[in-house]
Write a protein that holds these residues in place. Structure first.
Motif, PDB file in Angstrom:
ATOM      1  N   ALA A 182       0.848  -1.190   0.000  1.00 46.21           N
ATOM      2  CA  ALA A 182       0.000   0.000   0.000  1.00 46.21           C
ATOM      3  C   ALA A 182       0.882   1.238   0.000  1.00 46.21           C
ATOM      4  O   ALA A 182       1.676   1.444   0.919  1.00 46.21           O
ATOM      5  N   HIS A 192      -4.943  -1.939  -7.443  1.00 46.46           N
ATOM      6  CA  HIS A 192      -6.093  -1.114  -7.111  1.00 46.46           C
ATOM      7  C   HIS A 192      -5.672   0.356  -7.081  1.00 46.46           C
ATOM      8  O   HIS A 192      -4.675   0.702  -6.439  1.00 46.46           O
ATOM      9  N   LEU A 198      -2.001  -1.534  -3.693  1.00 44.83           N
ATOM     10  CA  LEU A 198      -3.033  -0.546  -3.423  1.00 44.83           C
ATOM     11  C   LEU A 198      -2.394   0.831  -3.496  1.00 44.83           C
ATOM     12  O   LEU A 198      -1.567   1.184  -2.662  1.00 44.83           O
TER      13      LEU A 198
END
Length: 299
Positions: free
Chosen positions: A97, A130, A154
């Protein structure tokens, strides 16, 4: 988005013994409480990004679900060899992330910019990527990413859309053109609001995705068939043409044209500026997208 991510991961640490957080100083202060409760599963290796990914690979091989977090260039670019070997080649998964996106913090200079992160990760197989455009989308995408075993990236940003859109369903039609419209415009993540404003006077179908990998090839093919015109504008918040090969594969059964808008491949901006000034320089503000789309569709 960053706050939502940290809240969700902190909660997961309390409920899922597989989850472990691996940091390289960035955001360590935001996991202080979690580290106190789970000192064996909140691991800060210091400013050693290669070690951060290597440790994540080892944890994954023992059955853990490592969550690795840093600025995009420190998470993807600096330890790329470890992503390739310690995760990919070993068949190990992790949730990566990032924050910072392409240029969310230009005052920190080029070291904190990563417009090429998705393109670089795209050289490795089997990654889910994502790119949420709203904090609500982050909360919807995280549960599956936290409990899985696959490699997931992410990409969080401070700049999003005013409303959340459906996620996890491939390309979503946000605005449908007429049966003989000019073509299809694909907006990725935080680009949607700008795309909608830029194309408000054009008869086009606008599609949205917060998950550009795997790319919804069937969805794009169906949208182009419905539009009756195989002209596609792709608007991404990172390096221009990152998904051009996906559009080509999606439309391999028909002649088509495509225009790829994103961070320029031809210029290196050396002034710090603001995010909006970088948008304007790359043609990613509303005016720039509108002008490029009108020229492409010959309106």
């Amino acid at each position: 988005m960053r706050k939502a991510f940290i809240t969700a991961v902190t909660s997961a640490l309390d409920t899922d013994p597989r989850v472990a957080v691996v940091l390289a100083d960035i955001s360590a202060d935001r996991f202080t409480t979690a580290a106190t409760r789970h000192p064996d599963r909140v691991l800060n290796v210091g400013i050693r990004e290669q070690l951060m990914i290597g440790l994540a690979g080892g944890l994954a091989l023992t059955g853990m679900r490592p969550v690795v977090h840093s600025y995009a260039p420190f998470l993807i670019e600096r330890p790329f060899e470890q992503l390739k070997l310690d995760l990919g080649h070993q068949g190990a998964g992790a949730l990566l992330a990032s924050v910072g996106a392409s240029y969310d913090s230009p005052e920190m200079g080029r070291t904190h910019m990563a417009p090429g992160d998705v393109a670089l990760l795209d050289t490795l197989p089997n990654w889910t990527v994502h790119v949420p455009g709203h904090v609500t989308e982050v909360n919807k995408l995280l549960p599956a990413a936290l409990v899985g075993d696959d490699p997931v990236y992410l990409r969080l940003t401070t700049r999003g859309n005013t409303a959340a859109r459906p996620v996890g369903q491939g390309l979503v039609t946000v605005r449908a053109g007429s049966p003989r419209c000019l073509g299809v415009v694909v907006a990725v993540g935080p680009m949607l609001d700008r795309v909608l404003a830029a194309t408000s006077e054009l008869d086009v179908t606008v599609l949205y995705t917060a998950t550009p990998r795997p790319f919804d090839r069937a969805g794009l093919n169906a949208a182009v068939a419905a539009a009756g015109q195989a002209d596609v504008v792709l608007v991404e918040p990172y390096l221009a043409a990152t998904s051009a090969h996906e559009v080509t594969a999606a439309l391999a059964d028909r002649r088509h044209r495509q225009l790829c808008l994103g961070v320029s491949r031809d210029s290196e901006l050396r002034a710090y500026g603001t995010p909006h000034e970088h948008d304007r320089a790359h043609g990613l503000d509303v005016d720039g997208i509108a002008a490029a789309a009108r020229e492409f569709f010959l309106v």
